[in-house]
Scaffold this active site. Structure first.
Site, PDB file in Angstrom:
ATOM      1  N   LEU A  83      44.937  -2.546 -23.339  1.00  0.00           N
ATOM      2  CA  LEU A  83      46.241  -2.938 -22.794  1.00  0.00           C
ATOM      3  C   LEU A  83      46.743  -4.317 -23.225  1.00  0.00           C
ATOM      4  CD1 LEU A  83      46.014  -1.388 -19.224  1.00  0.00           C
ATOM      5  CD2 LEU A  83      47.214  -0.518 -21.244  1.00  0.00           C
ATOM      6  N   LYS A  84      45.926  -5.065 -23.933  1.00  0.00           N
ATOM      7  CA  LYS A  84      46.439  -6.358 -24.425  1.00  0.00           C
ATOM      8  C   LYS A  84      47.119  -6.148 -25.763  1.00  0.00           C
ATOM      9  CE  LYS A  84      43.115  -9.759 -22.662  1.00  0.00           C
ATOM     10  NZ  LYS A  84      43.887 -10.553 -21.732  1.00  0.00           N
ATOM     11  N   ILE A  86      47.750  -6.801 -29.515  1.00  0.00           N
ATOM     12  CA  ILE A  86      46.894  -7.324 -30.591  1.00  0.00           C
ATOM     13  C   ILE A  86      47.654  -8.446 -31.304  1.00  0.00           C
ATOM     14  CG2 ILE A  86      45.666  -6.746 -32.730  1.00  0.00           C
ATOM     15  CD1 ILE A  86      44.483  -5.327 -30.337  1.00  0.00           C
ATOM     16  N   ASN A 100      45.614   3.427 -32.967  1.00  0.00           N
ATOM     17  CA  ASN A 100      45.732   3.474 -31.509  1.00  0.00           C
ATOM     18  C   ASN A 100      46.004   4.916 -31.096  1.00  0.00           C
ATOM     19  OD1 ASN A 100      46.210   2.493 -28.790  1.00  0.00           O
ATOM     20  ND2 ASN A 100      48.394   2.769 -29.162  1.00  0.00           N
ATOM     21  N   HIS A 102      47.985   7.088 -28.177  1.00  0.00           N
ATOM     22  CA  HIS A 102      49.004   6.930 -27.138  1.00  0.00           C
ATOM     23  C   HIS A 102      49.258   8.303 -26.502  1.00  0.00           C
ATOM     24  CE1 HIS A 102      52.391   5.038 -25.132  1.00  0.00           C
ATOM     25  NE2 HIS A 102      53.040   6.174 -25.336  1.00  0.00           N
ATOM     26  N   ASP A 143      53.475   0.465 -30.269  1.00  0.00           N
ATOM     27  CA  ASP A 143      53.611   1.918 -30.462  1.00  0.00           C
ATOM     28  C   ASP A 143      54.572   2.312 -31.587  1.00  0.00           C
ATOM     29  OD1 ASP A 143      51.879   2.233 -28.296  1.00  0.00           O
ATOM     30  OD2 ASP A 143      53.524   2.346 -26.855  1.00  0.00           O
ATOM     31  N   GLU A 172      43.395  14.270 -26.272  1.00  0.00           N
ATOM     32  CA  GLU A 172      43.084  12.977 -26.903  1.00  0.00           C
ATOM     33  C   GLU A 172      41.625  12.963 -27.362  1.00  0.00           C
ATOM     34  OE1 GLU A 172      44.221   9.382 -24.745  1.00  0.00           O
ATOM     35  OE2 GLU A 172      45.682  10.530 -23.626  1.00  0.00           O
TER      36      GLU A 172
HETATM   37  C1  GRF Z   1      44.435   7.225 -22.652  1.00  0.00           C
HETATM   38  O1  GRF Z   1      45.355   8.076 -22.041  1.00  0.00           O
HETATM   39  C2  GRF Z   1      45.056   6.578 -23.854  1.00  0.00           C
HETATM   40  O2  GRF Z   1      45.945   7.399 -24.519  1.00  0.00           O
HETATM   41  C3  GRF Z   1      45.819   5.461 -23.212  1.00  0.00           C
HETATM   42  O3  GRF Z   1      44.955   4.991 -22.202  1.00  0.00           O
HETATM   43  C4  GRF Z   1      44.108   6.039 -21.766  1.00  0.00           C
HETATM   44  C5  GRF Z   1      42.686   5.565 -21.921  1.00  0.00           C
HETATM   45  O4  GRF Z   1      41.796   6.376 -21.262  1.00  0.00           O
HETATM   46  N1  GRF Z   1      46.279   4.527 -24.200  1.00  0.00           N
HETATM   47  P1  GRF Z   1      40.232   6.152 -21.432  1.00  0.00           P
HETATM   48  O5  GRF Z   1      39.920   4.711 -21.040  1.00  0.00           O
HETATM   49  O6  GRF Z   1      39.853   6.426 -22.852  1.00  0.00           O
HETATM   50  O7  GRF Z   1      39.594   7.107 -20.472  1.00  0.00           O
END
Ligand code: GRF
Length: 187
Positions: A83-84, A86, A100, A102, A143, A172
């Site tokens: 969340l920081k 880069i 990344n 998303h 993003d 993901e």
């Molecule tokens: C995921 O949904 C990712 O897409 C988003 O943050 C979440 C991270 O989940 N950027 P985790 O920490 O991998 O469980």
């Protein structure tokens, strides 16, 4: 790997390597704050990790990151729920080597403020019929880097932000390791 949360994507990559799908090694985890699930996973698998101070930003942050990265020398930097922002110095030094994941079909529902459950709330409020996840290169804008691969997920009637988040996260966990394998194998 860079993470800020539970690290389930981090785990998916650990599993992918342990199951022999790719010949790779995770050189380290950068955690953006203490006491997160991702750190527990790093301990469990003996992966070196470094925890940033919660308020670490600016030049201090880029110096620390560059120092750590120079030590670990990764071929690829993977942000999974980090969340920081880069710092641009890091992006410059590792241009096209940072990806990344998303939880939406970028360019939709990306950028500042679109993280975590907010993304899925916005998708549902907008009445979208599909969502999904995107793996993209990281550049100086949130993003906005080139998209590498996406996976779609249908939004069904009765879906809540939470149910959608779960469905997307499941995808993901498949998309990210596969993209990593493709990139590392092509290099
Ligand atoms: C995921 O949904 C990712 O897409 C988003 O943050 C979440 C991270 O989940 N950027 P985790 O920490 O991998 O469980």
């Amino acid at each position: 790997m860079f993470a800020s949360g539970s690290g389930s994507n981090f785990q998916a990559i650990i599993d992918f390597i342990e199951n022999g799908h790719i010949d790779a090694q995770i050189s380290g985890l950068i955690a953006s704050r203490p006491n997160i699930g991702a750190i527990d996973r790093a301990y469990k698998y003996n992966i070196p990790h470094f925890v940033l101070a919660t308020d670490q930003s600016g030049a201090g942050l880029s110096d620390i990151l560059i120092k750590k990265l120079n030590e670990w020398k990764p071929d690829l930097i993977v942000l999974a729920g980090f969340l920081k922002k880069i710092p641009s110095e890091v992006i410059e030094e590792y241009r096209n080597k940072i990806i990344n994941i998303h939880p939406s079909l970028l360019p939709k529902f990306g950028g500042k403020g679109f993280y975590g459950i907010n993304v899925h709330k916005a998708v549902i409020e907008a009445g979208e019929q599909e969502s999904g996840c995107t793996v993209h290169y990281v550049n100086e804008q949130y993003d906005k880097g080139d998209i590498i691969k996406q996976k779609k997920v249908p939004v069904l009637e009765g879906d809540t932000p939470e149910s959608l988040a779960q469905k997307v996260l499941k995808e993901e966990h498949k998309l990210l390791p596969n993209v990593i394998a493709e990139i590392l194998n092509n290099n």
